[in-house]
Scaffold this active site. Structure first.
Site, PDB file in Angstrom:
ATOM      1  N   ARG A 182     -22.798  75.288   8.858  1.00 37.68           N
ATOM      2  CA  ARG A 182     -22.464  74.081   8.113  1.00 37.68           C
ATOM      3  C   ARG A 182     -23.534  73.748   7.071  1.00 37.68           C
ATOM      4  O   ARG A 182     -24.682  74.191   7.165  1.00 37.68           O
ATOM      5  CB  ARG A 182     -22.297  72.897   9.065  1.00 37.68           C
ATOM      6  CG  ARG A 182     -23.559  72.598   9.877  1.00 37.68           C
ATOM      7  CD  ARG A 182     -23.311  71.619  11.002  1.00 37.68           C
ATOM      8  NE  ARG A 182     -24.534  71.349  11.746  1.00 37.68           N
ATOM      9  CZ  ARG A 182     -24.977  72.083  12.761  1.00 37.68           C
ATOM     10  NH1 ARG A 182     -24.291  73.143  13.157  1.00 37.68           N
ATOM     11  NH2 ARG A 182     -26.102  71.767  13.380  1.00 37.68           N
ATOM     12  N   HIS A 204     -28.352  88.691  22.638  1.00 34.14           N
ATOM     13  CA  HIS A 204     -29.648  88.237  22.138  1.00 34.14           C
ATOM     14  C   HIS A 204     -30.303  89.270  21.226  1.00 34.14           C
ATOM     15  O   HIS A 204     -31.027  88.886  20.293  1.00 34.14           O
ATOM     16  CB  HIS A 204     -30.556  87.875  23.312  1.00 34.14           C
ATOM     17  CG  HIS A 204     -30.281  86.512  23.859  1.00 34.14           C
ATOM     18  ND1 HIS A 204     -30.779  85.364  23.306  1.00 34.14           N
ATOM     19  CD2 HIS A 204     -29.496  86.119  24.906  1.00 34.14           C
ATOM     20  CE1 HIS A 204     -30.349  84.316  23.985  1.00 34.14           C
ATOM     21  NE2 HIS A 204     -29.570  84.747  24.961  1.00 34.14           N
ATOM     22  N   GLY A 243     -14.944  58.818  11.804  1.00 36.28           N
ATOM     23  CA  GLY A 243     -13.522  58.742  11.495  1.00 36.28           C
ATOM     24  C   GLY A 243     -12.896  60.072  11.180  1.00 36.28           C
ATOM     25  O   GLY A 243     -11.880  60.142  10.477  1.00 36.28           O
ATOM     26  N   GLY A 244     -13.477  61.160  11.684  1.00 27.41           N
ATOM     27  CA  GLY A 244     -12.946  62.491  11.421  1.00 27.41           C
ATOM     28  C   GLY A 244     -11.599  62.728  12.090  1.00 27.41           C
ATOM     29  O   GLY A 244     -11.086  61.893  12.839  1.00 27.41           O
ATOM     30  N   ARG A 245     -11.046  63.892  11.830  1.00 23.90           N
ATOM     31  CA  ARG A 245      -9.715  64.231  12.334  1.00 23.90           C
ATOM     32  C   ARG A 245      -9.825  64.658  13.800  1.00 23.90           C
ATOM     33  O   ARG A 245     -10.373  65.723  14.116  1.00 23.90           O
ATOM     34  CB  ARG A 245      -9.123  65.358  11.490  1.00 23.90           C
ATOM     35  CG  ARG A 245      -7.669  65.681  11.817  1.00 23.90           C
ATOM     36  CD  ARG A 245      -7.117  66.654  10.783  1.00 23.90           C
ATOM     37  NE  ARG A 245      -5.690  66.876  10.968  1.00 23.90           N
ATOM     38  CZ  ARG A 245      -5.172  67.903  11.636  1.00 23.90           C
ATOM     39  NH1 ARG A 245      -5.966  68.815  12.185  1.00 23.90           N
ATOM     40  NH2 ARG A 245      -3.873  68.042  11.745  1.00 23.90           N
ATOM     41  N   ASN A 282     -20.980  77.984  14.871  1.00 19.08           N
ATOM     42  CA  ASN A 282     -20.837  76.956  13.853  1.00 19.08           C
ATOM     43  C   ASN A 282     -21.822  77.234  12.733  1.00 19.08           C
ATOM     44  O   ASN A 282     -22.970  77.596  12.991  1.00 19.08           O
ATOM     45  CB  ASN A 282     -21.101  75.569  14.468  1.00 19.08           C
ATOM     46  CG  ASN A 282     -21.155  74.474  13.429  1.00 19.08           C
ATOM     47  OD1 ASN A 282     -22.225  74.122  12.932  1.00 19.08           O
ATOM     48  ND2 ASN A 282     -20.003  73.934  13.101  1.00 19.08           N
ATOM     49  N   HIS A 317     -11.646  80.634  24.008  1.00 13.58           N
ATOM     50  CA  HIS A 317     -11.491  80.592  25.457  1.00 13.58           C
ATOM     51  C   HIS A 317     -10.633  81.789  25.894  1.00 13.58           C
ATOM     52  O   HIS A 317      -9.399  81.730  25.808  1.00 13.58           O
ATOM     53  CB  HIS A 317     -10.824  79.286  25.896  1.00 13.58           C
ATOM     54  CG  HIS A 317     -11.662  78.065  25.660  1.00 13.58           C
ATOM     55  ND1 HIS A 317     -12.780  77.790  26.424  1.00 13.58           N
ATOM     56  CD2 HIS A 317     -11.552  77.053  24.750  1.00 13.58           C
ATOM     57  CE1 HIS A 317     -13.321  76.657  25.999  1.00 13.58           C
ATOM     58  NE2 HIS A 317     -12.599  76.193  24.988  1.00 13.58           N
ATOM     59  N   HIS A 360     -18.965  79.997  21.306  1.00 18.37           N
ATOM     60  CA  HIS A 360     -18.930  78.963  20.270  1.00 18.37           C
ATOM     61  C   HIS A 360     -19.827  79.421  19.126  1.00 18.37           C
ATOM     62  O   HIS A 360     -20.867  80.039  19.338  1.00 18.37           O
ATOM     63  CB  HIS A 360     -19.451  77.629  20.836  1.00 18.37           C
ATOM     64  CG  HIS A 360     -19.982  76.692  19.793  1.00 18.37           C
ATOM     65  ND1 HIS A 360     -21.327  76.597  19.509  1.00 18.37           N
ATOM     66  CD2 HIS A 360     -19.357  75.835  18.946  1.00 18.37           C
ATOM     67  CE1 HIS A 360     -21.508  75.708  18.552  1.00 18.37           C
ATOM     68  NE2 HIS A 360     -20.331  75.227  18.193  1.00 18.37           N
TER      69      HIS A 360
END
Length: 317
Positions: free
Chosen positions: A120, A155, A268-270, A118, A106, A116
């Site tokens: 994984r 792009h 249940g992640g952080r 990511n 930001h 953003h």
């Protein structure tokens, strides 16, 4: 299912990627450094036996970035939430492990876009056999005061990194996936100007891991030139208030629609690491309408899917 390489190579790439991006952003910012919050989770949840850890890094109040967060996580468990198994019955009762790097930056200057990214990798096993695996990720750009040359550079970089992995067809498919995923249905607008998004890539491991690395490595090539062009643009209170208002859309998407946020919280992640994507300051305004013909009104023309490289942009760059 054919035996897969261990996760070590993916994990090593991801931790190195986090290090490289942090170093590059600190250099671009010139005023602050990332602070690391290393965390480890004990096997203390009887329902999921969730374990693992990660490195959450936050840069605050810098010369360019009001807040920049980038986290690496390596977590595993023995039970997935119903939202993850509803369409994947083979995952019911399977143990799983997920590794990834996620970032949201930001900037302070409203002329520098929020971004953003990511990347994984996920695996699930039952009785010592892999029952599912895939790669996912991408990157997207959220400007407040858009410039055609910035969007086209973003792009073009995305298209070029796709070239060895299916070329125009892959770029077109993953650009479209990004436009469709980062869409606020209740606002009838995209979150920004898109980029790439992919999930559940599980064909050839080496090829898809190569694509994951191309996306991860290509992020800085896509983003840093835009930062360099816009970080010294003069701005005032009007631009700041519009930036804070538009950040509200970012919050709405992440809390209402984002699958990663939902999976993290439901499994249940952080919480602190999951919600690091939220901006440090934001505002909402009832019935806001940009003045006709204003710089703020221009943004609406950019918040719809379009072919940024095959046609002229909305104009006004």
């Amino acid at each position: 299912m054919t035996a897969l390489p261990t996760l070590d190579s993916v994990r090593d790439y991801l931790t190195g990627l986090q290090d490289r991006i942090c170093a590059a952003i600190e250099h671009a910012d010139g005023g602050a450094r990332f602070v690391e919050d290393a965390w480890q989770r004990a096997d203390d949840d009887a329902s999921t036996h969730l374990r693992g850890g990660g490195r959450t890094r936050i840069l605050r109040d810098g010369g360019v970035f009001e807040q920049a967060g980038i986290g690496f996580s390596d977590v595993s468990g023995t039970q997935l939430p119903p939202s993850a198994t509803a369409a994947r019955p083979e995952l019911v009762g399977a143990s799983w492990r997920a590794v990834g790097v996620s970032l949201v930056f930001h900037p302070r200057n409203p002329y520098v876009p929020t971004t953003h990214a990511n990347v994984r990798h996920f695996r699930a096993e039952r009785d010592g056999e892999t029952v599912a695996w895939w790669f996912g990720g991408g990157f997207d750009l959220t400007p407040f005061y858009p410039f055609d040359e910035d969007v086209q550079h973003w792009h073009r970089t995305a298209r070029d990194l796709c070239a060895p992995f299916g070329g125009e067809a892959r770029y077109a498919a993953h650009k479209r996936w990004c436009d469709e995923y980062f869409f606020l249905k209740h606002r009838d607008e995209t979150r920004g100007v898109g980029g790439l998004f992919f999930d559940d890539l599980h064909g050839d491991f080496d090829a898809e891991f190569g694509y994951l690395r191309a996306v991860g490595d290509g992020f800085l090539d896509a983003y840093l030139p835009i930062v360099a062009r816009r970080k010294d643009t003069p701005w005032g209170e009007r631009e700041r208030q519009f930036q804070l208002y538009r950040r509200g859309r970012y919050v709405e998407f992440n809390l209402v629609f984002d699958r990663g946020t939902h999976f993290g919280l439901q499994s249940g992640g952080r919480t602190e690491s999951i919600l690091m994507s939220l901006p440090p300051l934001v505002r909402w305004e009832y019935g806001y309408a940009a003045e006709a013909g204003s710089a703020e009104a221009r943004l609406a023309d950019y918040l719809r899917p379009r072919d940024w490289l095959g046609e002229a942009g909305p104009g006004g760059a």
